[in-house]
Design a protein around this motif. Sequence first.
Motif, PDB file in Angstrom:
ATOM      1  N   THR A 196      86.812 -63.335  44.294  1.00  0.00           N
ATOM      2  CA  THR A 196      86.999 -64.020  45.576  1.00  0.00           C
ATOM      3  C   THR A 196      87.688 -65.360  45.407  1.00  0.00           C
ATOM      4  O   THR A 196      88.680 -65.666  46.089  1.00  0.00           O
ATOM      5  CB  THR A 196      85.645 -64.222  46.269  1.00  0.00           C
ATOM      6  OG1 THR A 196      85.023 -62.941  46.439  1.00  0.00           O
ATOM      7  CG2 THR A 196      85.832 -64.886  47.621  1.00  0.00           C
TER       8      THR A 196
ATOM      9  N   GLY B 127      75.708 -53.842  40.138  1.00  0.00           N
ATOM     10  CA  GLY B 127      74.878 -54.052  41.315  1.00  0.00           C
ATOM     11  C   GLY B 127      75.691 -54.265  42.571  1.00  0.00           C
ATOM     12  O   GLY B 127      76.871 -54.612  42.521  1.00  0.00           O
ATOM     13  N   GLN B 128      75.045 -54.114  43.701  1.00  0.00           N
ATOM     14  CA  GLN B 128      75.730 -54.168  44.985  1.00  0.00           C
ATOM     15  C   GLN B 128      76.033 -55.575  45.462  1.00  0.00           C
ATOM     16  O   GLN B 128      77.058 -55.814  46.103  1.00  0.00           O
ATOM     17  CB  GLN B 128      74.892 -53.450  46.051  1.00  0.00           C
ATOM     18  CG  GLN B 128      74.766 -51.954  45.829  1.00  0.00           C
ATOM     19  CD  GLN B 128      73.997 -51.275  46.951  1.00  0.00           C
ATOM     20  OE1 GLN B 128      73.387 -51.927  47.781  1.00  0.00           O
ATOM     21  NE2 GLN B 128      74.038 -49.958  46.971  1.00  0.00           N
ATOM     22  N   ILE B 129      75.141 -56.518  45.172  1.00  0.00           N
ATOM     23  CA  ILE B 129      75.279 -57.846  45.784  1.00  0.00           C
ATOM     24  C   ILE B 129      75.456 -58.951  44.748  1.00  0.00           C
ATOM     25  O   ILE B 129      76.442 -59.691  44.778  1.00  0.00           O
ATOM     26  CB  ILE B 129      74.063 -58.172  46.676  1.00  0.00           C
ATOM     27  CG1 ILE B 129      73.932 -57.115  47.784  1.00  0.00           C
ATOM     28  CG2 ILE B 129      74.184 -59.568  47.273  1.00  0.00           C
ATOM     29  CD1 ILE B 129      72.681 -57.273  48.630  1.00  0.00           C
ATOM     30  N   ALA B 130      74.511 -59.066  43.834  1.00  0.00           N
ATOM     31  CA  ALA B 130      74.477 -60.225  42.944  1.00  0.00           C
ATOM     32  C   ALA B 130      74.703 -59.833  41.487  1.00  0.00           C
ATOM     33  O   ALA B 130      74.495 -58.679  41.083  1.00  0.00           O
ATOM     34  CB  ALA B 130      73.139 -60.953  43.086  1.00  0.00           C
ATOM     35  N   ARG B 131      75.105 -60.824  40.695  1.00  0.00           N
ATOM     36  CA  ARG B 131      75.339 -60.616  39.273  1.00  0.00           C
ATOM     37  C   ARG B 131      74.076 -60.160  38.568  1.00  0.00           C
ATOM     38  O   ARG B 131      74.128 -59.315  37.667  1.00  0.00           O
ATOM     39  CB  ARG B 131      75.854 -61.919  38.649  1.00  0.00           C
ATOM     40  CG  ARG B 131      76.081 -61.860  37.136  1.00  0.00           C
ATOM     41  CD  ARG B 131      76.465 -63.233  36.598  1.00  0.00           C
ATOM     42  NE  ARG B 131      76.686 -63.227  35.163  1.00  0.00           N
ATOM     43  CZ  ARG B 131      75.712 -63.329  34.256  1.00  0.00           C
ATOM     44  NH1 ARG B 131      74.444 -63.428  34.655  1.00  0.00           N
ATOM     45  NH2 ARG B 131      75.997 -63.337  32.964  1.00  0.00           N
TER      46      ARG B 131
ATOM     47  N   ALA C 206      66.947 -64.695  41.267  1.00  0.00           N
ATOM     48  CA  ALA C 206      68.108 -65.496  41.653  1.00  0.00           C
ATOM     49  C   ALA C 206      68.331 -66.593  40.617  1.00  0.00           C
ATOM     50  O   ALA C 206      67.469 -67.446  40.389  1.00  0.00           O
ATOM     51  CB  ALA C 206      67.886 -66.115  43.027  1.00  0.00           C
TER      52      ALA C 206
ATOM     53  N   SER D 241      80.035 -51.723  42.086  1.00  0.00           N
ATOM     54  CA  SER D 241      78.977 -50.814  42.544  1.00  0.00           C
ATOM     55  C   SER D 241      79.500 -49.778  43.526  1.00  0.00           C
ATOM     56  O   SER D 241      79.017 -48.645  43.558  1.00  0.00           O
ATOM     57  CB  SER D 241      77.845 -51.608  43.200  1.00  0.00           C
ATOM     58  OG  SER D 241      78.315 -52.270  44.369  1.00  0.00           O
ATOM     59  N   ASP D 242      80.471 -50.172  44.342  1.00  0.00           N
ATOM     60  CA  ASP D 242      81.027 -49.258  45.337  1.00  0.00           C
ATOM     61  C   ASP D 242      81.677 -48.060  44.634  1.00  0.00           C
ATOM     62  O   ASP D 242      82.492 -48.247  43.721  1.00  0.00           O
ATOM     63  CB  ASP D 242      82.074 -49.982  46.183  1.00  0.00           C
ATOM     64  CG  ASP D 242      82.738 -49.056  47.182  1.00  0.00           C
ATOM     65  OD1 ASP D 242      82.115 -48.747  48.209  1.00  0.00           O
ATOM     66  OD2 ASP D 242      83.895 -48.631  46.915  1.00  0.00           O
TER      67      ASP D 242
ATOM     68  N   ASN E 170      84.282 -59.596  42.803  1.00  0.00           N
ATOM     69  CA  ASN E 170      85.387 -59.362  43.735  1.00  0.00           C
ATOM     70  C   ASN E 170      86.561 -60.303  43.540  1.00  0.00           C
ATOM     71  O   ASN E 170      87.526 -60.262  44.308  1.00  0.00           O
ATOM     72  CB  ASN E 170      84.883 -59.493  45.179  1.00  0.00           C
ATOM     73  CG  ASN E 170      83.859 -58.439  45.533  1.00  0.00           C
ATOM     74  OD1 ASN E 170      83.989 -57.284  45.131  1.00  0.00           O
ATOM     75  ND2 ASN E 170      82.827 -58.829  46.268  1.00  0.00           N
TER      76      ASN E 170
ATOM     77  N   GLN F 226      71.768 -58.299  39.546  1.00  0.00           N
ATOM     78  CA  GLN F 226      71.563 -56.864  39.720  1.00  0.00           C
ATOM     79  C   GLN F 226      72.389 -56.070  38.719  1.00  0.00           C
ATOM     80  O   GLN F 226      71.937 -55.062  38.180  1.00  0.00           O
ATOM     81  CB  GLN F 226      71.923 -56.455  41.144  1.00  0.00           C
ATOM     82  CG  GLN F 226      71.009 -57.027  42.209  1.00  0.00           C
ATOM     83  CD  GLN F 226      71.492 -56.706  43.609  1.00  0.00           C
ATOM     84  OE1 GLN F 226      72.679 -56.829  43.916  1.00  0.00           O
ATOM     85  NE2 GLN F 226      70.582 -56.301  44.480  1.00  0.00           N
ATOM     86  N   THR F 227      73.598 -56.543  38.482  1.00  0.00           N
ATOM     87  CA  THR F 227      74.485 -55.876  37.531  1.00  0.00           C
ATOM     88  C   THR F 227      73.910 -55.945  36.121  1.00  0.00           C
ATOM     89  O   THR F 227      73.878 -54.941  35.391  1.00  0.00           O
ATOM     90  CB  THR F 227      75.877 -56.523  37.574  1.00  0.00           C
ATOM     91  OG1 THR F 227      76.456 -56.300  38.863  1.00  0.00           O
ATOM     92  CG2 THR F 227      76.791 -55.948  36.502  1.00  0.00           C
TER      93      THR F 227
END
Length: 272
Positions: free
Chosen positions: A14, A93-97, A218, A66-67, A12, A99-100
């Motif tokens: 951020t 992935g939706q939350i964490a790297r 993680a 992911s969105d 994102n 997952q991607t």
Amino acid sequence: MRVSVIIPAGGNSTRFNSSDQQASDVLGAPRSKLDEDLGGKTVLQRTVELFNTRDDVQQIIVAGPSDPQAFTSFKEQHGDRLSLLGVKLIQGGQIARWQTVQLAIEQVDPTCTHIAVHDAARPATPIELIDRIFDTAKFHSAVVPGVAISDTIKRINPEPVDDGAHADPIAAILGDADKSPSYFVHETIDRSNAMSVQTPQIFERDLLIKAYEQDDLASTDDAGLVERLGHKVLVVAGDPTNIKLTRTEDLPLLRAIMGVKNPSTRPTHKRF
């Protein structure tokens, strides 16, 4: 050696946006650091071009947001250009790297012997460094680049200092423009034998797959998961110019390293 390169690109931005309150497009939406202009090409395109002409690279997978709506926008901005570079574009992935990366591993060509993972926001990686990493991977199953840490490293207390009692002195010294929080030091960390690890990181395909089959995924990098298996990871010499674009103030340095000028027209991703 046949390498599949995974480039996670679903973040994102951020920290990039928080470092500059002006870091937004004309609609006020957060600005992606991967869209920044580097000599007429986006950061993401420059990163992909580090690998797309290499004989040992058989596949490049870019994992975007992911969105669904964000991925559609990402594909509209980058899809055509990435397609011309032979990239396989997937949702991350939706939350964490992790997952991607895990989703991208599922798309790796089974004929590939190795998987390399490279930060999408690290477009200035010297070709000599990539050569060094890939050549070493012919003899070692897990290889990462690292640079010795020269600065003193301190761990801080997680909670920012309450500026109530210190607001006036801090403002007098730093000025109103400095809005970043302050923290008390918790401890000074021994930097002996410590290294700052970069990407690309490369692994034998089956080893990285096994690392991602663990229950706890993680980790701040892929090598950490391999280490958790009890497997040795080899660190070779990285490069101090192999910087990762994290904050807006990194852009001038990145452009200087790459020898490109600041843009004087519209953002690159809005030209196509």
